[in-house]
Design an enzyme around this catalytic site. Structure first.
Site, short mmCIF file in Angstrom:
data_model
loop_
_atom_site.label_atom_id
_atom_site.label_comp_id
_atom_site.label_asym_id
_atom_site.label_seq_id
_atom_site.Cartn_x
_atom_site.Cartn_y
_atom_site.Cartn_z
N ASN A 1 0.87 -1.18 0.00
CA ASN A 1 0.00 0.00 0.00
C ASN A 1 0.90 1.23 0.00
OD1 ASN A 1 -1.81 2.04 0.44
ND2 ASN A 1 -2.44 1.36 2.48
N LYS B 1 0.15 4.28 -0.31
CA LYS B 1 -0.47 5.47 0.30
C LYS B 1 -0.21 6.70 -0.58
CE LYS B 1 -0.12 3.15 4.72
NZ LYS B 1 0.03 3.20 6.17
N HIS C 1 -9.39 1.04 5.19
CA HIS C 1 -8.10 1.30 5.84
C HIS C 1 -8.29 2.26 7.01
CE1 HIS C 1 -3.99 2.49 6.56
NE2 HIS C 1 -3.63 1.39 5.92
N GLU D 1 -6.63 4.67 8.01
CA GLU D 1 -6.42 6.10 7.69
C GLU D 1 -7.67 6.69 7.04
OE1 GLU D 1 -2.78 5.48 5.55
OE2 GLU D 1 -1.81 4.89 7.43
N GLU E 1 -5.03 -4.92 10.65
CA GLU E 1 -4.01 -3.89 10.82
C GLU E 1 -4.26 -3.15 12.13
OE1 GLU E 1 -2.24 -2.74 6.67
OE2 GLU E 1 -3.80 -1.33 7.24
N GLY F 1 2.88 2.36 10.75
CA GLY F 1 3.83 3.46 10.59
C GLY F 1 4.55 3.84 11.87
N SER G 1 3.79 -2.17 10.25
CA SER G 1 5.25 -2.21 10.42
C SER G 1 5.87 -3.56 10.09
CB SER G 1 5.63 -1.77 11.84
OG SER G 1 5.23 -0.43 12.06
O1 LIG Z 1 -1.08 0.72 6.80
C1 LIG Z 1 -0.34 -0.18 6.43
C2 LIG Z 1 -0.61 -0.91 5.19
O2 LIG Z 1 -1.90 -0.65 4.73
C3 LIG Z 1 0.88 -0.54 7.18
O3 LIG Z 1 1.76 0.52 7.11
P1 LIG Z 1 3.28 0.36 7.64
O4 LIG Z 1 3.79 -0.93 7.06
O5 LIG Z 1 3.99 1.57 7.18
O6 LIG Z 1 3.17 0.27 9.15
#
Ligand SMILES: O=C(CO)COP(=O)(O)O
Length: 249
Positions: A9, A11, A94, A96, A166, A172, A212
């Site tokens: 992803n 982003k 997601h 976010e 997740e 992150g 992560s």
């Molecule tokens: O949100 C994520 C994948 O959709 C995970 O992000 P990270 O791997 O940067 O923690």
């Protein structure tokens, strides 16, 4: 046998030139694998990514979509628009999107229905925040997310659904769920599916872990019996790291 999947992803990262350059590095560096490998670039780069990867096994997927088919929704993208540029799979729910763009279960249920009506496959994200984890409420949160956005579906619709657990506190942050924590909740997700539907259906759904995942922890996480792959954020932006993660599956 459940499908193994590793999806990157991206982003809101990478302009057109950076997208092309990362794709070319991935084509050189990704190892041969039985797993499905996917990347989710920004909307503006979906078509060039699709064109560049047409002949490859890497699937180009979208990070989001709107539930309406068309109309006065300034700034939004529909399922049929995604399909018209070669995209067959979309990430929905997601954390976010939930946190920064007000996407609640009701909106997500509509997005799920729209994606399925358009014959798309969905990677549906669920996961608790830190406070829920600390108060041991994570099972309940995840169960509610599943119930409210997905349990209106009949069992047959689930052949187009992949789940991604997740935990928000691991996204992150550099902090990952331990392999045991991931296994515990992935098993719970499967048990929840089994009691809502049946055990064969629950056994057939791929449940990815995200939060992560890095080259140094991927193998341990992926080796858990109920973890079927990963949804990778930061580490999917570097060809070497993403390739190492794909190798770990
Ligand atoms: O949100 C994520 C994948 O959709 C995970 O992000 P990270 O791997 O940067 O923690």
């Amino acid at each position: 046998m459940r499908k193994k999947i590793v999806a990157g992803n991206w982003k809101m990262n990478n302009d057109l030139a950076e997208t092309q350059s990362l794709i070319s590095d991935l084509q050189n560096e990704l190892p041969e694998t039985e797993a499905e490998v996917m990347i989710a670039p920004a909307y503006t780069n979906l078509y060039p990514a699709f064109e560049a990867l047409k002949a490859s096994k890497i699937e180009v997927i979208a990070q989001n979509m709107h539930f309406a088919e068309s109309g006065a929704y300034t700034g939004e993208i529909s399922a049929s628009m995604l399909k018209s540029v070669g995209v067959e799979t979309v990430i929905l729910g997601h954390s976010e999107r939930r946190a920064y763009f007000g996407e609640n279960d009701e909106i997500l249920a509509k997005k799920v229905d729209a994606a399925l009506a358009n014959g798309m496959r969905i990677i549906f994200c669920i996961g608790e925040e830190l406070a829920d984890r600390k108060s041991d409420n994570h099972f309940k949160v995840v169960e509610e997310q599943l119930k409210n956005a997905l349990f209106h579906l009949g069992a047959a619709a689930w052949k187009n659904i992949v789940l991604a657990y997740e935990p928000v506190w691991a996204i992150g942050t550099g902090e990952t769920a331990s392999p045991e924590q991931a296994q515990e909740i992935h098993k719970f997700i499967r048990e929840t599916l089994s009691s809502q539907y049946d055990v064969e259906m629950a056994d057939s759904i791929s449940v990815l872990y995200g939060g992560s995942v890095k080259p140094n922890n991927a193998q341990e996480i992926f080796s858990q019996p109920d973890v079927d792959g990963g949804l990778i954020g930061g580490a999917s932006l570097k060809a070497a790291d993403f390739s190492a993660i794909v190798k770990a599956i």
